[in-house]
Scaffold this motif. Structure first.
Motif, mmCIF file in Angstrom:
data_model
loop_
_atom_site.group_PDB
_atom_site.id
_atom_site.type_symbol
_atom_site.label_atom_id
_atom_site.label_comp_id
_atom_site.label_asym_id
_atom_site.label_seq_id
_atom_site.Cartn_x
_atom_site.Cartn_y
_atom_site.Cartn_z
ATOM 1 N N GLY A 130 -8.914 -0.076 3.622
ATOM 2 C CA GLY A 130 -9.099 1.287 3.138
ATOM 3 C C GLY A 130 -10.460 1.502 2.527
ATOM 4 N N ARG A 131 -10.938 0.489 1.836
ATOM 5 C CA ARG A 131 -12.211 0.666 1.149
ATOM 6 C C ARG A 131 -13.357 0.771 2.148
ATOM 7 N NH1 ARG A 131 -14.646 -2.545 -3.938
ATOM 8 N NH2 ARG A 131 -16.365 -1.094 -3.980
ATOM 9 N N GLU A 157 -13.094 1.782 5.114
ATOM 10 C CA GLU A 157 -12.955 3.065 5.808
ATOM 11 C C GLU A 157 -13.564 4.195 4.968
ATOM 12 O OE1 GLU A 157 -9.025 4.337 7.064
ATOM 13 O OE2 GLU A 157 -9.990 5.794 8.392
ATOM 14 N N THR A 158 -13.241 4.199 3.669
ATOM 15 C CA THR A 158 -13.823 5.211 2.782
ATOM 16 C C THR A 158 -15.344 5.133 2.834
ATOM 17 O OG1 THR A 158 -11.981 5.358 1.263
ATOM 18 C CG2 THR A 158 -14.134 5.768 0.333
ATOM 19 N N ALA A 182 0.850 -1.191 0.000
ATOM 20 C CA ALA A 182 0.000 0.000 0.000
ATOM 21 C C ALA A 182 0.887 1.244 0.000
ATOM 22 C CB ALA A 182 -0.905 -0.019 1.219
ATOM 23 N N PHE A 238 -4.463 5.556 2.369
ATOM 24 C CA PHE A 238 -5.680 4.954 2.910
ATOM 25 C C PHE A 238 -5.274 3.905 3.921
ATOM 26 C CE2 PHE A 238 -5.085 3.503 -1.578
ATOM 27 C CZ PHE A 238 -4.494 2.286 -1.323
ATOM 28 N N SER A 239 -6.244 3.485 4.718
ATOM 29 C CA SER A 239 -5.961 2.506 5.756
ATOM 30 C C SER A 239 -5.462 1.225 5.112
ATOM 31 C CB SER A 239 -7.239 2.215 6.543
ATOM 32 O OG SER A 239 -7.180 0.894 7.042
ATOM 33 N N ARG A 240 -4.329 0.732 5.633
ATOM 34 C CA ARG A 240 -3.760 -0.462 5.023
ATOM 35 C C ARG A 240 -4.547 -1.696 5.427
ATOM 36 N NH1 ARG A 240 1.654 -0.395 7.225
ATOM 37 N NH2 ARG A 240 1.959 -2.365 6.154
#
Ligand code: SAM
Length: 671
Positions: free
Chosen positions: A46-47, A49-50, A30, A41-43
């Protein structure tokens, strides 16, 4: 960063992001910013989290599902990064929005990723692969400014490259939902400033919402001071809290106090638009509107591409001033826009070729002018590059004898075929008719046609080049006809060809279908469309000045390069006094005279009266001989305005194109 001479941010390449790649616990790699020491983005997920922070925080699934407006839903974002947020918003829109709904994404980015990094970062999400592919394919060069991408027939993305606060202050558009992203305030304090929140507030629709991952005090205070109400809600994963909120009554956009005349007219109904003139200006407006679901009648007395846009081959190129000015910005934006627009319209390249364009530094002054241009505009070499005479010769495939500016992505177009193709866009009705008069009708406009019939339309776009000021409503717009003749010669078999369009005062593109075109003449105040032998002679002389070695080689191969051996075509283009196109609403000249008469006595005393326009009447004209670079962008500008969408250009550049600018200038000068 110091501004350019025109007061706008420098017209330059942006620094691209420097990334480190790290593996997370699942073994996936990432991206992490080497400069900000923070993640994109969060490793871990991330998705998710978005989806939690930005989509959920703005209630997008419900709002998309209930979206019934004709205008698109607009999302604004502060740091585009890898585009994950925006791709997730698009996927969410696809999953929830009704079929007719449209989505418009606006995102700022100060340190764009390189294309390879972008592709690598997005490869982490296989189920976003087709969305990522559309983004990567159109990913622009890192040039400050606005870049419009068409992700999908229903989804547009405007990338505003540059600092978030600066870019949002130049944005002409209103946002329904904000993604307030960016590296953490502790790592990137420069971004999270009062001017950013103020710019967001002024560009919010009433009822706009926002969401952000951070609860930092500076963010809460900044949002509140700008007029946003916020509340803390549970954050994602290990983050306890995040912020969401909105703005009930956005503040007035204060920018219009200095130029009230350019205040845009209120949005009006737009079911059916009549576009007058099917050259590149009109056909591209018609295409842009039809793609937005508007019914279009495209009227032309002869047919698509019959007049000034009727050449079989034309150069897609620009000449940029040594010192930055709004006109050069518009043309560079237009060139980059046309390039992406053509690639999407005609991926097979039947209508155009990105052959590259060399602008030779011929004559006494041009080498110094080009050197000044390069010194003041450190642009990416993928956009424009200074090259030596040897490099120019290598790229052109023939001796050029002079150094040059190389625009590797510019090229040539078949304007006549392009106009015909645009006129075939579903939703356009092409009608062969001359429009003699325009009258206001019950619900918009009534067009009186040459055959005695009439046509009703909600709105009208005038795109008839030098004839565009023949209507009572446009009579005050100064326009000059400019005759231009191109010459062409049949090439013998095995004649040498060019690898680039080569231009100096005229242009010579690579041969097409066995013909070499060259020209064009430029004769202001001449509206005669007959082919003249004297113009062939002038084109031959310019060809000889530009590429003498190539000309000699063609003669040796047997080409008949004499006036008698040439064919040609003459067209009449239009120019404004300042050589910038007119693109925008048609001002009510009488009302402007009354409202702004005082400017003649004191130009600093600006009355607080918004400019009155002929409601629902628009113009795209005065594209001169650079219409291939300017008209498609102007078409998007007009279609965006008509459909109440964010503009594809910074507000000062939209003002620069405004058809009323000469009226104000003349009033100030007391003319
Ligand atoms: N939204 C992104 C995504 O979906 O991948 C992640 C954003 S990343 C955490 C933060 C982004 O903000 C970076 O791309 C960074 O370059 C950008 N940025 C930082 N400062 C900025 C500024 N002042 N103006 C605009 N963008 C900025």
């Amino acid at each position: 960063m110091t501004a350019a001479p025109d007061g706008l941010p420098p017209l330059a390449a942006l620094e691209t992001a420097r990334l480190d790649w790290q593996r997370d616990d699942t073994g996936e790699e990432a991206p992490r910013s080497a400069d900000f020491d923070d993640v994109y983005f969060s490793r871990h997920d991330g998705r998710a989290e978005t989806e939690h922070v930005f989509l959920g925080g703005n209630r997008l699934p419900e709002r998309f599902a209930g979206w019934q407006e004709r205008r698109p839903f607009v999302i604004g974002e502060t740091g585009f990064g890898t585009g994950l947020n925006m791709l997730c918003a698009w996927a969410c829109f696809d999953a929830h929005a009704p079929a007719r709904a449209r989505l418009h994404l606006v995102s700022t980015e100060k340190y764009p990723l390189g294309r390879e990094d972008l592709a690598r970062a997005l490869a982490i999400w296989p189920d976003l692969a087709s969305l990522a592919e559309a983004l990567v394919a159109q990913w622009p060069e890192p040039v400050a400014g606005v870049h419009r991408l068409w992700l999908d027939p229903r989804v547009t993305l405007d990338l505003h490259f540059g600092d978030a606060a600066e870019r949002l202050s130049l944005l002409d558009g209103q946002v329904d939902a904000w993604f307030l992203d960016g590296f953490a305030p502790s790592k990137n304090p420069q971004m999270w400033q009062a001017d950013l929140f103020a710019a967001m507030a002024a560009r919010s629709r009433p009822g706009a919402t926002f969401a952000t991952f951070t609860c930092a005090g500076v963010v809460k205070r900044g949002l509140k001071a700008a007029g946003f109400a916020w509340r803390k809600v549970p954050g994602f994963g290990r983050k306890r809290e995040m912020l969401t909120g909105g703005i009930a009554a956005p503040p007035e956009d204060g920018r219009r106090t200095a130029t009230p005349w350019f205040a845009p007219p209120a949005a009006r109904p737009v079911r059916h638009v009549a576009v007058i003139g099917a050259g590149i200006a009109g056909a591209s407006v018609a295409g842009a509107l039809a793609e937005r679901g508007v019914a279009v009648t495209l009227l032309d007395r002869e047919g698509p591409g019959a007049a000034g846009s009727g050449n079989a081959q034309g150069a897609l190129y620009v000449k940029l001033a040594a010192e930055t000015n709004p006109q050069s910005r518009v043309y560079l934006a237009g060139l980059l826009h046309s390039r992406r627009w053509l690639a999407r319209l005609d991926p097979g390249q039947f209508l155009w070729s990105p052959s590259g364009v060399l602008q030779l530094a011929l004559g006494k002054k041009e080498p110094a002018r080009q050197a000044r241009f390069l010194a003041r505009h450190p642009l990416p070499s993928g956009v424009v590059e200074g090259v030596s005479a040897e490099q120019a010769a290598e790229r052109a495939g023939v001796e050029t004898g002079a150094p040059a500016l190389d625009y590797p992505d510019a090229g040539w177009v078949r304007p006549d075929a392009l106009c015909r193709r645009l006129a075939e866009t579903p939703g356009i009705l092409l009608r062969r008719a001359e429009v003699t008069r325009l009258e206001t009708g019950l619900n918009g406009w009534r067009l009186l046609l040459g055959d005695g019939t009439t046509l009703e339309a909600d709105q009208v776009v005038i795109a008839t080049a030098a004839l565009a000021n023949r209507f009572a409503q446009t009579a005050r717009l100064p326009l000059q006809p400019v005759r231009g003749q191109v010459s062409r010669v049949r090439l013998p078999p095995h004649a040498p060809d060019l690898g680039r369009v080569v231009c100096a005062s005229g242009y010579v593109p690579p041969a097409l279908d066995g013909w070499l075109t060259f020209g064009a003449t430029f004769s202001p105040n001449d509206a005669d469309g007959e082919v003249r032998e004297s113009d062939h002679a002038a084109n031959l002389a310019e060809f000889a000045r530009t590429l003498p070695a190539y000309m000699a080689a063609l003669r040796e191969a047997g080409a008949d390069l004499t006036p008698g051996g040439l064919e040609g075509r003459a067209g009449v283009r239009a120019a404004s006094p300042d050589k910038t196109p007119y693109a925008g609403p048609v001002p009510d000249a009488e009302a402007w005279r009354e409202a702004y008469a005082g400017l003649a006595r004191n130009a600093t005393r600006i009355p607080d009266i918004p400019g009155r326009h002929h409601a629902g009447l628009w113009i795209s004209a005065a594209h001169g001989s650079r219409g291939l670079a300017s008209a498609p962008l102007c078409a998007e500008l007009i279609a965006s305005r008509i459909c109440d969408e964010p503009l594809p250009l910074e507000q000062p550049l939209a003002d620069h194109l405004h058809p009323g600018r000469r009226l104000i200038r003349d009033l100030i000068r007391g003319n």
